[in-house]
Scaffold this motif. Structure first.
Motif, mmCIF file in Angstrom:
data_model
loop_
_atom_site.group_PDB
_atom_site.id
_atom_site.type_symbol
_atom_site.label_atom_id
_atom_site.label_comp_id
_atom_site.label_asym_id
_atom_site.label_seq_id
_atom_site.Cartn_x
_atom_site.Cartn_y
_atom_site.Cartn_z
ATOM 1 N N VAL B 270 0.839 -1.204 0.000
ATOM 2 C CA VAL B 270 0.000 0.000 0.000
ATOM 3 C C VAL B 270 0.871 1.250 0.000
ATOM 4 N N LEU B 271 1.902 1.253 0.873
ATOM 5 C CA LEU B 271 2.796 2.407 0.920
ATOM 6 C C LEU B 271 3.506 2.593 -0.417
ATOM 7 N N ALA B 272 3.919 1.469 -1.028
ATOM 8 C CA ALA B 272 4.654 1.561 -2.294
ATOM 9 C C ALA B 272 3.783 2.168 -3.378
ATOM 10 N N VAL B 273 2.542 1.657 -3.493
ATOM 11 C CA VAL B 273 1.654 2.181 -4.542
ATOM 12 C C VAL B 273 1.331 3.642 -4.264
ATOM 13 N N ALA B 274 1.073 3.952 -2.995
ATOM 14 C CA ALA B 274 0.815 5.348 -2.640
ATOM 15 C C ALA B 274 1.998 6.210 -3.044
ATOM 16 N N GLY B 275 3.205 5.707 -2.810
ATOM 17 C CA GLY B 275 4.400 6.462 -3.172
ATOM 18 C C GLY B 275 4.485 6.697 -4.667
ATOM 19 N N ILE B 276 4.213 5.634 -5.443
ATOM 20 C CA ILE B 276 4.293 5.769 -6.900
ATOM 21 C C ILE B 276 3.356 6.870 -7.379
ATOM 22 N N VAL B 277 2.098 6.809 -6.902
ATOM 23 C CA VAL B 277 1.082 7.730 -7.425
ATOM 24 C C VAL B 277 1.282 9.138 -6.862
ATOM 25 N N ILE B 278 1.455 9.229 -5.556
ATOM 26 C CA ILE B 278 1.519 10.561 -4.941
ATOM 27 C C ILE B 278 2.759 11.309 -5.399
ATOM 28 N N ALA B 279 3.912 10.622 -5.412
ATOM 29 C CA ALA B 279 5.131 11.315 -5.827
ATOM 30 C C ALA B 279 5.018 11.772 -7.270
ATOM 31 N N ALA B 280 4.398 10.940 -8.110
ATOM 32 C CA ALA B 280 4.227 11.350 -9.509
ATOM 33 C C ALA B 280 3.319 12.570 -9.583
ATOM 34 N N GLY B 281 2.263 12.560 -8.775
ATOM 35 C CA GLY B 281 1.354 13.711 -8.761
ATOM 36 C C GLY B 281 2.066 14.973 -8.306
ATOM 37 N N VAL B 282 2.910 14.832 -7.285
ATOM 38 C CA VAL B 282 3.627 16.010 -6.782
ATOM 39 C C VAL B 282 4.606 16.505 -7.839
ATOM 40 N N ALA B 283 5.268 15.554 -8.522
ATOM 41 C CA ALA B 283 6.234 15.949 -9.548
ATOM 42 C C ALA B 283 5.563 16.779 -10.632
ATOM 43 N N LEU B 284 4.308 16.480 -10.865
ATOM 44 C CA LEU B 284 3.553 17.180 -11.912
ATOM 45 C C LEU B 284 3.443 18.671 -11.624
ATOM 46 N N PHE B 291 13.527 19.268 -8.707
ATOM 47 C CA PHE B 291 12.460 18.731 -7.870
ATOM 48 C C PHE B 291 11.630 17.717 -8.654
ATOM 49 N N VAL B 292 11.388 18.011 -9.953
ATOM 50 C CA VAL B 292 10.646 17.052 -10.779
ATOM 51 C C VAL B 292 11.363 15.710 -10.752
ATOM 52 N N ILE B 293 12.684 15.764 -10.988
ATOM 53 C CA ILE B 293 13.433 14.500 -11.057
ATOM 54 C C ILE B 293 13.512 13.855 -9.667
ATOM 55 N N GLY B 294 13.637 14.692 -8.641
ATOM 56 C CA GLY B 294 13.684 14.161 -7.286
ATOM 57 C C GLY B 294 12.425 13.374 -6.952
ATOM 58 N N TYR B 295 11.282 13.960 -7.253
ATOM 59 C CA TYR B 295 10.044 13.230 -6.971
ATOM 60 C C TYR B 295 9.886 12.038 -7.883
ATOM 61 N N SER B 296 10.396 12.140 -9.123
ATOM 62 C CA SER B 296 10.305 10.974 -10.000
ATOM 63 C C SER B 296 11.132 9.828 -9.426
ATOM 64 N N SER B 297 12.243 10.154 -8.749
ATOM 65 C CA SER B 297 13.032 9.099 -8.107
ATOM 66 C C SER B 297 12.204 8.389 -7.046
ATOM 67 N N VAL B 298 11.474 9.166 -6.253
ATOM 68 C CA VAL B 298 10.640 8.563 -5.214
ATOM 69 C C VAL B 298 9.615 7.645 -5.859
ATOM 70 N N SER B 299 9.020 8.125 -6.955
ATOM 71 C CA SER B 299 8.008 7.329 -7.641
ATOM 72 C C SER B 299 8.607 6.029 -8.176
#
Lengths: 490, 486
Positions: B270-284, B291-299
């Motif tokens: 659950v945490l992993a999927v949340a991370g993928i989606v939320i970090a991608a949303g934040v990167a947007l 920062f875009v690339i930083g959040y993409s790394s998290v995703s």
């Protein structure tokens, strides 16, 4: 053999130290203008005493077991090792004091350091509470004077007075506690007390005696809430005095405290496991350890003066070390000795650097260290080694010391995990303030017109500091060199 | 032989101190040789080889327990060592013109690389934690001294998070080693801890590891740290350091505590999927390219954690492949953003970059960024695709319901990547008359570094079996695999 000859033989290191102290005092009277001679004599005396420790028989006791007052002077491999460590730290302190400018009377100053060392040696190698107390007092009284030796600085006098008042009250507590323990058990020797304590339920009066004894020693090792003297003593005493208080005196006090608690008061241990407190000294010690870790680390965060910061961090380190005593057993005992030694080496080096910076800039605020990297990259790197070791990062000795302490505590009682977690949280906080200091030293660029003089030590102090840094690193990479020596003497 | 990767990098670090004038040549030599060594070792590895002991020296007696300096290697550790080497070489190449305190810079850089080699090769938990924590401090100095935007804050935050994670791992290691009376990874894996013990030690340890793996919501050190770090620093962070956490979870936490893993893996997913989606949303929504690339790394790291949580062969294999793949792609993205763009334009603001006609000013940077973006989005042919698809198949076997959410996350990744690409390099298409600014051209070391990384992602993308053949047998033997839910 004549018992007096036997005594002289076993006490030869202390005798050598006493003679050295007298010689140094005499040198002050006869040749007041040559400090080199006094430092040389003191260092030679310490080396000679170290040699005497090595030459001692492995086991020895005066008076012998069974005789009245047995164990006033006990020689065993472990106490000899501690004496060597204490002598080594004293040697570094004496040499680091070379070139200091706070006094003209180095003979007296060095003689006091030697006397304090004798006190430590006496209490390390005794199983009689009264003799331990005498050693404690000899060290204490010498240290009070050492703290106030800088007569040009009113704050040095303040530090000395505070240290003396707190120390006096603590000694009174200790002595009162010891008298209660003696009254209840009918013995002043540690094995005798342990025997008398065994079995029966804990008498309230006895509990009071143990608590009071503990308070006296908590003062010595600067554990909260009996730490209030430490910040002033560390900050305002002459740097070499503070270094001695923080290093050799700490090692000796921790060793004796461990010995009294683990051997003398062993049957009254109790338990400090989570949700499993059992009356005894352990829960009390656990609370003091937790308090020291919290108070020491949090208050250190707010400090601007490096010596004051080191003082509060010393409180936290005392807290970590107490966890080892709670672990108990051979592992815990060894962990306490190892950690106290590791800490002493790092803090001695840090204080050595503080002395150099203070000599150059007149103060020791963290900001005064800004140009250390520019004037001496080697010394700046050494400071990095000392502080990171105190923070507990590999491959430095502080990391292994902490790991060993925590592992010993957990293996003795998994219920102590709460203290281990608290200590890890405390280390996290401490990393912040150590790194903030290191940022000034190793990261920020030096503002050239800020610092009046370039910071640079004499060759001797530079070499000493580099040796201490090398020790910090080497013992971190090969902890068995010290740990093996401790374990095989257990 | 593979142990020489560690010796060489640390020897290089010492040598850099003595000869700061030749720091970059020494660093390049050390990392390049280490890369070759790990590459050769990976190629020569028999597919069926078990964990091969490389070095075994008695070190410390700790509470009656032997601690040995024990290094060993198998497919997974060698694959990670190879990425470490490649990223290290590229990081050195992209730091070629560091002038400020050059010796110290390469000292810290080599310590990060050497410590990471140590983590990937250690087969004793004490050795593991020593190397794991050894990497913390060099990162601090790299970022605090040579970083940019808000570097003191970013460096301290990253360091404290790393130390926090390390402390949790340390707790788990102490508990496990004391209980089992051994620090040896293989012994501990076969020890069979109590179920009640596993159910608390596993989450503590896994949480500690996933701090470095940037699990949501403990990921916030990653974007600020990446942004503050110098280019080589972000490359090492994204390329290697974030993988240390995931590797530790796979190597230590999961094999030691299989029951704990089974108990907690759904929560991890659950945490992993949340991370993928939320970090991608934040990167947007980010304006700063880093920062875009930083959040993409998290995703992207979310995929690693998701793959680990599935507990299927493909999921775990995909997770390792994603570690390799993102190590390369993350390093490449930060190289473009930090070195090729920021060092020349002195801005990372997407709006400002858009008006600079960078496509014409820096054609090679544009080309590299297009490739890196394509790889990051998971276009077939690049390593990102191979890895993420493998993870998705593994996820399908474990929790089919998680797949659509994850795919939605992948779409978001594509959207923000394209947005960043368009805004930075192709923002001026409407106005073709914008003057082309005169920027210093891309230097040779930068080109070489970029080409190495691009080739690596292409090779892994086109021939994923090169790595998977070495990785999957190891995973099958790890006894981690959980039978797919019916």
């Amino acid at each position: 053999m004549n018992p007096y000859l036997e005594l002289l033989k076993l006490a030869s290191p202390e005798a050598v130290m006493t003679i050295t102290a007298l010689v140094v005092l005499a040198l002050q009277a006869l040749r007041p203008k040559t400090p080199v001679a006094k430092h040389g004599a003191a260092a030679a005396g310490i080396l000679l005493a170290g040699l005497a420790v090595v030459m001692l028989p492995e086991e020895g006791m005066v008076p012998n077991a069974g005789e009245p007052g047995a164990g006033m002077l006990v020689i065993d491999p472990l106490s000899s090792l501690i004496k060597l460590i204490v002598l080594g730290l004293a040697l570094f302190t004496v040499l680091l004091a070379r070139g200091a400018t706070f006094t003209r009377y180095f003979g007296e100053y060095l003689a006091l350091i030697l006397l304090a060392t004798i006190g430590l040696m006496v209490m390390v190698s005794s199983e009689q509470l009264l003799v331990i107390f005498v050693g404690l007092e000899l060290t204490g009284l010498s240290l009070y004077i050492l703290a106030g030796f800088d007569k040009t600085d009113i704050r040095s006098a303040e530090a000395s007075l505070k240290y003396f008042l707190f120390g006096g009250v603590a000694s009174a507590f200790t002595l009162f506690g010891l008298s209660l323990v003696y009254g209840m058990t009918g013995s002043t020797s540690l094995p005798g007390i342990a025997e008398a304590l065994g079995g029966g339920p804990m008498e309230p009066l006895l509990a009071a005696g143990i608590v009071m004894t503990l308070i006296g020693f908590s003062f010595k090792v600067a554990a909260a809430p009996f730490h209030l003297w430490a910040p002033d003593a560390y900050q305002a005493a002459p740097v070499s005095s503070a270094a001695f208080i923080a290093s050799a005196s700490k090692v000796g006090s921790f060793f004796v405290l461990t010995k009294i608690l683990l051997f003398g008061f062993d049957p009254a241990t109790g338990s400090a496991g989570f949700q499993n407190f059992v009356a005894g000294w352990a829960p009390l010690l656990a609370v003091m350890a937790g308090l020291s870790i919290i108070v020491g680390n949090l208050v250190a965060l707010a400090q601007k003066n490096l010596r004051r910061l080191l003082a509060y961090s010393a409180v936290a380190h005392a807290g970590y070390t107490l966890i080892g005593i709670l672990g108990g057993g051979e592992g815990g005992h060894a962990a306490v000795i190892f950690y106290a030694t590791a800490y002493a080496i790092s803090i001695l080096g840090a204080f050595g650097l503080v002395a150099l910076v203070r000599r150059a800039s007149g103060r020791a605020d963290i900001a005064d260290f800004a140009c250390l990297r520019k004037s001496s990259p080697v010394l700046a790197a050494c400071m990095g080694v000392f502080l990171l070791s105190l923070a507990g990062l590999p491959p430095l000795v502080g990391f292994f010391g902490k790991f060993y302490l925590f592992a010993a505590a957990y293996s003795a009682d998994p219920g102590l995990l709460w203290l281990v977690l608290l200590a890890l949280a405390g280390s996290l906080v401490s990393l912040y303030y150590y790194l903030s200091v290191l940022k000034v030293i190793l990261v920020d660029e030096c503002d050239a017109d800020r610092v009046p003089d370039a910071i640079g030590g004499s060759r001797l102090s530079t070499i000493l500091i580099v040796v201490l840094a090398a020790l910090t690193l080497a013992l971190g990479l090969f902890p068995n060199a010290l740990l093996g020596a401790i374990m095989e003497r257990m | 032989m593979i142990a020489w990767t560690i010796y060489l990098t640390f020897a290089g670090a010492l040598l850099v101190l003595l000869l700061p004038r030749y720091a970059r040549e020494i660093a390049l030599g050390a990392t390049a040789i280490a890369t070759v060594i790990s590459g050769v070792a990976l190629i020569e590895l028999e597919p069926e080889a078990v964990m091969e002991t490389v070095l075994w020296v008695p070190w410390i007696q700790l509470l009656g327990v032997e601690v040995n300096f024990h290094l060993a290697a198998d497919g997974i550790s060698l694959a990670m060592a190879l990425v470490t080497g490649i990223t290290g070489v590229a990081a050195v190449l992209f730091s070629w013109d560091v002038e400020k305190r050059r010796g110290e810079f390469f000292l810290w850089l080599l310590m990060v690389v050497g410590g990471s080699f140590g983590v990937f090769l250690s087969a004793d938990l004490f050795v593991f934690i020593v190397f794991y924590e050894l990497v913390i401090i060099p990162k601090y100095f790299l970022i605090a001294t040579w970083g940019s935007t808000d570097k003191a804050h970013g460096a301290m935050k990253l360091t404290l998070y790393s130390f926090f994670g390390g402390a949790l791992v340390l707790t788990g290691i102490i508990a496990a080693a004391v209980t089992a009376g051994s620090f040896d990874l293989a012994t501990l894996s076969g020890f069979g801890f109590d179920e009640s013990f596993q159910s608390w030690v596993f989450p503590v340890m896994f949480l500690g590891f996933s701090v470095l793996g940037a699990v949501w919501p403990l990921h916030t050190w990653a974007p600020t740290g990446h942004v503050a770090a110098p280019t080589a620093g972000s490359m090492l962070l994204a390329g290697i350091v974030m993988k240390l956490g995931a590797y530790g979870a796979l190597r230590v936490a999961m094999p030691l505590f299989p029951n704990g893993f089974e108990q907690w893996r759904a929560a991890i997913a659950v945490l992993a999927v949340a991370g993928i989606v939320i970090a991608a949303g934040v990167a947007l929504r980010q304006k700063d390219l880093k920062f875009v690339i930083g959040y993409s790394s998290v995703s992207h790291m979310g995929f690693v954690l998701l793959g680990l949580a599935t507990g299927t062969v493909l999921g775990l294999g995909g997770a390792v492949l994603q570690m390799v793949s993102h190590g390369i792609i993350g390093a490449l993205l930060f190289a473009v953003a930090g070195r090729m763009i920021y060092a020349r334009t002195h801005t990372r603001d997407l709006d400002e970059l858009g008006g600079m006609n960078l496509r014409k000013a820096l054609p090679f940077a544009a080309f590299t960024f297009v490739i890196a973006s394509a790889a990051s989005m998971g276009i077939p042919g690049f390593s990102g695709f191979a890895a993420e698809v493998t993870v998705l198949i593994g996820t399908w076997q474990a929790w089919p319901a998680a797949v659509p959410v994850t795919v939605a996350g992948m779409v978001l990744v594509a959207v923000f990547t394209l947005r960043a690409l368009k805004r930075s390099f192709f923002g001026d298409d409407d106005n073709a008359t914008t003057a082309v600014p005169s920027l210093p051209p891309i230097t040779v070391p930068e080109k070489v570094g970029a080409i190495i990384l691009m080739l690596a992602t292409l090779v892994v993308g086109i021939f994923p079996s090169l790595l998977l053949d070495k990785i999957l047998p190891v995973i099958e033997r790890m006894n981690l695999v959980i039978p797919p839910t019916p």
